[in-house]
Design a protein around this motif. Structure first.
Motif, PDB file in Angstrom:
ATOM      1  N   TYR A  53      57.025   1.638  62.777  1.00 28.22           N
ATOM      2  CA  TYR A  53      57.755   0.050  62.992  1.00 28.22           C
ATOM      3  C   TYR A  53      58.190  -0.411  61.771  1.00 28.22           C
ATOM      4  O   TYR A  53      59.330  -0.935  61.680  1.00 28.22           O
ATOM      5  N   VAL A  54      57.224  -0.280  60.797  1.00 30.88           N
ATOM      6  CA  VAL A  54      57.943  -1.077  59.671  1.00 30.88           C
ATOM      7  C   VAL A  54      59.038  -0.503  59.011  1.00 30.88           C
ATOM      8  O   VAL A  54      59.688  -1.118  58.462  1.00 30.88           O
ATOM      9  N   PHE A  55      58.872   1.063  58.795  1.00 28.64           N
ATOM     10  CA  PHE A  55      60.317   1.785  58.477  1.00 28.64           C
ATOM     11  C   PHE A  55      61.363   1.477  59.132  1.00 28.64           C
ATOM     12  O   PHE A  55      62.335   1.096  58.678  1.00 28.64           O
ATOM     13  N   SER A  56      61.180   1.406  60.446  1.00 27.82           N
ATOM     14  CA  SER A  56      62.347   1.234  61.189  1.00 27.82           C
ATOM     15  C   SER A  56      62.920  -0.159  61.193  1.00 27.82           C
ATOM     16  O   SER A  56      64.079  -0.236  61.116  1.00 27.82           O
ATOM     17  N   VAL A  57      62.463  -1.318  61.077  1.00 26.03           N
ATOM     18  CA  VAL A  57      62.773  -2.533  60.996  1.00 26.03           C
ATOM     19  C   VAL A  57      63.152  -3.053  59.560  1.00 26.03           C
ATOM     20  O   VAL A  57      64.081  -3.504  59.117  1.00 26.03           O
ATOM     21  N   PHE A  58      62.242  -2.531  58.753  1.00 24.55           N
ATOM     22  CA  PHE A  58      62.462  -3.196  57.169  1.00 24.55           C
ATOM     23  C   PHE A  58      63.098  -2.272  56.221  1.00 24.55           C
ATOM     24  O   PHE A  58      63.239  -2.772  55.166  1.00 24.55           O
ATOM     25  N   SER A  59      63.363  -1.148  56.484  1.00 23.01           N
ATOM     26  CA  SER A  59      64.101  -0.125  55.822  1.00 23.01           C
ATOM     27  C   SER A  59      65.564  -0.336  56.516  1.00 23.01           C
ATOM     28  O   SER A  59      65.833  -0.289  57.318  1.00 23.01           O
ATOM     29  N   PRO A  60      66.716  -0.051  55.612  1.00 27.73           N
ATOM     30  CA  PRO A  60      68.118  -0.075  55.885  1.00 27.73           C
ATOM     31  C   PRO A  60      68.481   1.142  56.589  1.00 27.73           C
ATOM     32  O   PRO A  60      69.419   1.845  56.268  1.00 27.73           O
ATOM     33  N   VAL A  61      67.755   1.557  57.733  1.00 27.37           N
ATOM     34  CA  VAL A  61      68.145   2.790  58.416  1.00 27.37           C
ATOM     35  C   VAL A  61      69.430   2.569  59.161  1.00 27.37           C
ATOM     36  O   VAL A  61      70.238   3.434  59.141  1.00 27.37           O
ATOM     37  N   ARG A  62      69.298   1.479  59.915  1.00 27.11           N
ATOM     38  CA  ARG A  62      70.765   1.247  60.746  1.00 27.11           C
ATOM     39  C   ARG A  62      71.568   0.169  60.209  1.00 27.11           C
ATOM     40  O   ARG A  62      72.795   0.001  60.551  1.00 27.11           O
ATOM     41  N   TYR A  63      71.032  -0.791  59.214  1.00 28.70           N
ATOM     42  CA  TYR A  63      71.906  -2.074  58.725  1.00 28.70           C
ATOM     43  C   TYR A  63      71.494  -2.190  57.485  1.00 28.70           C
ATOM     44  O   TYR A  63      70.185  -1.581  56.750  1.00 28.70           O
ATOM     45  N   PRO A  64      72.301  -2.987  56.433  1.00 36.49           N
ATOM     46  CA  PRO A  64      71.976  -2.953  55.159  1.00 36.49           C
ATOM     47  C   PRO A  64      70.508  -3.827  55.000  1.00 36.49           C
ATOM     48  O   PRO A  64      70.499  -4.522  55.910  1.00 36.49           O
ATOM     49  N   LEU A  65      70.154  -3.780  54.078  1.00 37.07           N
ATOM     50  CA  LEU A  65      68.899  -4.677  53.846  1.00 37.07           C
ATOM     51  C   LEU A  65      69.484  -5.998  53.576  1.00 37.07           C
ATOM     52  O   LEU A  65      68.633  -6.964  54.082  1.00 37.07           O
ATOM     53  N   ALA A  66      70.529  -6.449  53.438  1.00 34.25           N
ATOM     54  CA  ALA A  66      70.920  -7.727  53.035  1.00 34.25           C
ATOM     55  C   ALA A  66      71.086  -8.530  54.207  1.00 34.25           C
ATOM     56  O   ALA A  66      71.159  -9.570  54.413  1.00 34.25           O
ATOM     57  N   SER A  67      71.145  -7.550  55.641  1.00 34.24           N
ATOM     58  CA  SER A  67      71.348  -8.518  56.847  1.00 34.24           C
ATOM     59  C   SER A  67      69.669  -9.015  57.128  1.00 34.24           C
ATOM     60  O   SER A  67      69.766  -9.456  58.308  1.00 34.24           O
ATOM     61  N   LEU A  68      68.862  -8.611  56.665  1.00 31.97           N
ATOM     62  CA  LEU A  68      67.427  -9.214  56.812  1.00 31.97           C
ATOM     63  C   LEU A  68      67.310 -10.325  56.156  1.00 31.97           C
ATOM     64  O   LEU A  68      67.706 -10.686  55.036  1.00 31.97           O
ATOM     65  N   LEU A  76      65.196 -12.881  53.626  1.00 30.07           N
ATOM     66  CA  LEU A  76      64.629 -12.597  52.074  1.00 30.07           C
ATOM     67  C   LEU A  76      63.196 -12.112  52.251  1.00 30.07           C
ATOM     68  O   LEU A  76      62.974 -11.072  51.592  1.00 30.07           O
ATOM     69  N   TRP A  77      62.425 -12.630  53.251  1.00 25.33           N
ATOM     70  CA  TRP A  77      60.938 -12.094  53.007  1.00 25.33           C
ATOM     71  C   TRP A  77      60.892 -10.896  53.688  1.00 25.33           C
ATOM     72  O   TRP A  77      60.085 -10.013  52.986  1.00 25.33           O
ATOM     73  N   ALA A  78      61.761 -10.325  54.486  1.00 19.18           N
ATOM     74  CA  ALA A  78      61.838  -8.911  55.113  1.00 19.18           C
ATOM     75  C   ALA A  78      62.448  -7.936  54.056  1.00 19.18           C
ATOM     76  O   ALA A  78      62.203  -6.908  54.082  1.00 19.18           O
ATOM     77  N   LYS A 135      61.379  -3.715  50.085  1.00 17.36           N
ATOM     78  CA  LYS A 135      61.656  -3.061  48.825  1.00 17.36           C
ATOM     79  C   LYS A 135      60.465  -2.249  48.308  1.00 17.36           C
ATOM     80  O   LYS A 135      60.423  -1.716  47.234  1.00 17.36           O
ATOM     81  N   ILE A 136      59.120  -2.336  49.176  1.00 21.61           N
ATOM     82  CA  ILE A 136      57.979  -1.473  48.791  1.00 21.61           C
ATOM     83  C   ILE A 136      58.177  -0.185  49.568  1.00 21.61           C
ATOM     84  O   ILE A 136      57.418   0.667  49.206  1.00 21.61           O
ATOM     85  N   LEU A 137      59.033  -0.045  50.235  1.00 20.27           N
ATOM     86  CA  LEU A 137      59.214   1.245  50.988  1.00 20.27           C
ATOM     87  C   LEU A 137      60.065   2.302  50.188  1.00 20.27           C
ATOM     88  O   LEU A 137      61.059   2.139  50.010  1.00 20.27           O
ATOM     89  N   PRO A 138      59.773   3.558  50.133  1.00 21.44           N
ATOM     90  CA  PRO A 138      60.548   4.350  49.633  1.00 21.44           C
ATOM     91  C   PRO A 138      61.597   4.772  50.356  1.00 21.44           C
ATOM     92  O   PRO A 138      62.681   5.123  49.579  1.00 21.44           O
TER      93      PRO A 138
END
Lengths: 284, 300
Positions: free
Chosen positions: A198-213, A215-217, A222-225
């Protein structure tokens, strides 16, 4: 002389352990050809809804709004690359993370843990076999996507992409080792694997860029490889950037890999000792 | 009939009358079996509270990427192209109303489909098979549990999305939407009975379940309107209950929603209910006979 022979024999034994573990796991995989075909093809079905959703919302294959935050207007290759790399997360969490638990189900865990060998090599064997199977699946998915979705793959990007994927695999298997260690002690690590997914799916930029999350997310992401691997692979494949321009992402991956692998082995050895002492190895 | 023990003492066996056939007492007994089966699974569920909480929040977690991705590709909440296609441009409401039924597809495919396989894992399948209860009651007990469980997850999903993004739903459309939902669930139960029969034969039927789940996800207009699918896929989607149900529910829940599908959704769903339930039960009984004749019940 005797010491040298022993060292050589020990090295050879460890090599045999790793090799046997790889052969065993690949035999399991090939014994179920349907399972093999499933993992090679079905992950594609999981990202098709995102492609159709993008087309329905945008009315085309490119989005300027998406380009502002992702650097590329083409959301289809963005999603496909995300899904292919994410398949490494799934196989590492459910494959490697639960490999120890599977040995318990098969009734072979007690024998493995009581064998007079360094358990680290068993884990290395498991990680390598998982990496081989994951790479076969990812390659098949990518080949299908090149054929059907027009993903461009040039010879020049293959080596840097493989390098990034290796760094990603190292980090993921470090995390999977932590899971394997926890499954020794707490048995049902399945929920932890799901939670990590779940964490990888939501907080990594798998489907959307990180910038669309928010700031806290983004900070959590940024701690996920996977985050750095996705940024690097997309930059190489979609934005034609050189690996040298991505030194920060590579450095971040190296740091995460080092920490995760060290923690993974440390925790595994600690948990192994604890379970041996408490006599709960064969408990379900 | 009497039974003599080793000391020579004679015991009279208690005669148990099991209701059979289509009688009120038999229906009551089967309803009780369904209820007890449901309670048993709740007890198992609640025995692992962390797992239970995770499962309750998972619909929300799986929905989030669809919403964030939707917002990212259009750079806001309103999609002009979606409005042109279906009359509403609010992507959050559109995706939410679609995604809330996805978990119920899981009810049919995973929970019902694997109810019998689960008993096999627990080692209780043969014991259950020799009881005079209908095998379908086991599957329906699981369906009842899963429907309630999934409803709980959907309620959490609704609350979270409402609080974070806000939802523009028509309150007066909730009742007819619930009626459509109920009709869809009946057809999905028929589908679930079929999958549970398949899992008896295929044993490792998770691939079939996952495959069916993925195909249903693509053919159902969850995050996009049906019109974006190729014509053949649009036609194939009409045999699944989820596509007409989603179109119908959105028509009642979302203001200005104008579906392209013509025809009576209620009649369409009623027809699918009859077809899927009869087909599911037929295949289930055929499989039941086959599996017992071949002695494959206890095999993994």
């Amino acid at each position: 002389m005797k010491e040298r022979i022993m060292q050589q024999s020990s090295l050879r034994s460890n090599y045999i352990i790793v090799w046997s573990e790889i052969v065993k796991n690949l035999k399991f995989l090939l014994a179920y050809p349907v399972v093999f075909i499933f993992w090679a093809i079905f992950p594609i079905f999981w990202f098709i809804p995102f492609i159709l959703q993008g087309e329905a919302f945008v009315g085309g294959l490119q989005s300027q709004s998406f380009a502002e935050i992702a650097g590329t207007a083409e959301f289809i290759p963005f999603v496909i690359l995300g899904a292919v790399l994410n398949s490494y997360v799934l196989t590492s969490l459910y494959g490697m993370g639960e490999s120890i638990r599977r040995e318990a189900y098969r009734g072979t865990l007690d024998y493995i843990l009581s064998s007079p060998c360094n358990k680290a090599f068993i884990l290395i064997g498991k990680a390598l076999s998982e990496s081989i199977s994951s790479s076969i699946f990812a390659f098949t998915q990518l080949a299908i996507c090149i054929l059907f979705f027009g993903i461009a793959l040039t010879i020049g990007v293959i080596i840097p992409v493989i390098f990034i994927v290796i760094l990603l695999i190292l980090g993921l298997y470090g995390m999977a080792l932590i899971l394997a260690a926890l499954s020794l002690r707490y048995k049902q690590a399945h929920d932890l694997a799901h939670t990590m997914e779940y964490v990888f799916s939501v907080f990594s930029p798998v489907r959307y860029p990180l910038a669309s999350l928010p700031l806290w997310a983004q900070i959590l992401g940024k701690i996920l490889p996977l985050t750095y691997a996705l940024i690097a692979v997309r930059s190489i494949m979609l934005l034609n950037q050189n690996l040298s321009a991505l030194y920060l992402e590579v450095l971040a991956l190296l740091v995460i890999d080092g920490v995760a692998i060290f923690l993974g082995f440390y925790l595994f050895n600690w948990m192994e000792e604890k379970t041996k002492k408490s006599g709960t190895i064969s408990n379900f | 009939m009497n039974l003599k023990d080793t000391s020579g003492k004679v015991h009279k066996l208690r005669e148990v009358k099991c209701p059979t056939g289509f009688t009120w007492s038999n229906i009551k007994a089967e309803l009780r079996a369904i209820w007890e089966s449901n309670i048993k699974i709740w007890k198992l569920d609640l025995a692992y509270p962390i797992s239970f909480v995770r499962q309750c929040i998972s619909p929300f977690v799986f929905l989030l990427p669809f919403i964030i991705y939707g917002l990212a590709v259009i750079g806001g909440r309103h999609s002009e192209n979606l409005e042109r296609l279906v009359g509403t441009g609010d992507v959050v409401t559109f995706v939410f109303t679609g995604y809330m039924i996805i978990g119920f597809i899981g009810t049919a495919v995973w929970a019902m489909g694997f109810s019998i396989r689960r008993e096999q894992w627990f080692g209780t399948l043969e014991s259950l098979y020799v009881t005079p209860t209908s095998r379908l009651s086991l599957v329906l007990g699981m369906a009842l549990h899963s429907t309630i469980h999934q409803s709980l997850g959907t309620a959490i999903e609704f609350a979270a999305i409402y609080l974070i993004f806000g939802l523009a739903l028509q309150i007066q459309g909730i009742l007819p939407a619930l009626l459509i939902f109920a009709l869809m669930m009946l057809a999905l139960y028929g589908f679930g009975i079929l999958v549970s029969a398949l899992s008896l034969i295929l044993k490792e039927g998770w691939i079939v379940a996952e495959g069916l789940h993925s195909i249903m996800m693509i053919l159902s207009p969850v995050a996009y309107p049906l019109i974006v699918l190729p014509t053949i896929a649009q036609q194939a989607s009409s045999v699944l209950p989820t596509a007409p149900a989603l179109v119908g529910m959105r028509a009642f829940l979302i203001e200005n929603y104008t579906p392209q599908v013509v025809g009576n959704i209620f009649l369409h769903l009623l027809a699918l209910d009859v077809i899927w339930i009869l087909f599911g039960i037929f295949i289930f009984y055929l499989t039941d006979i086959y599996i017992r004749k071949t002695g494959n019940l206890a095999k993994y």
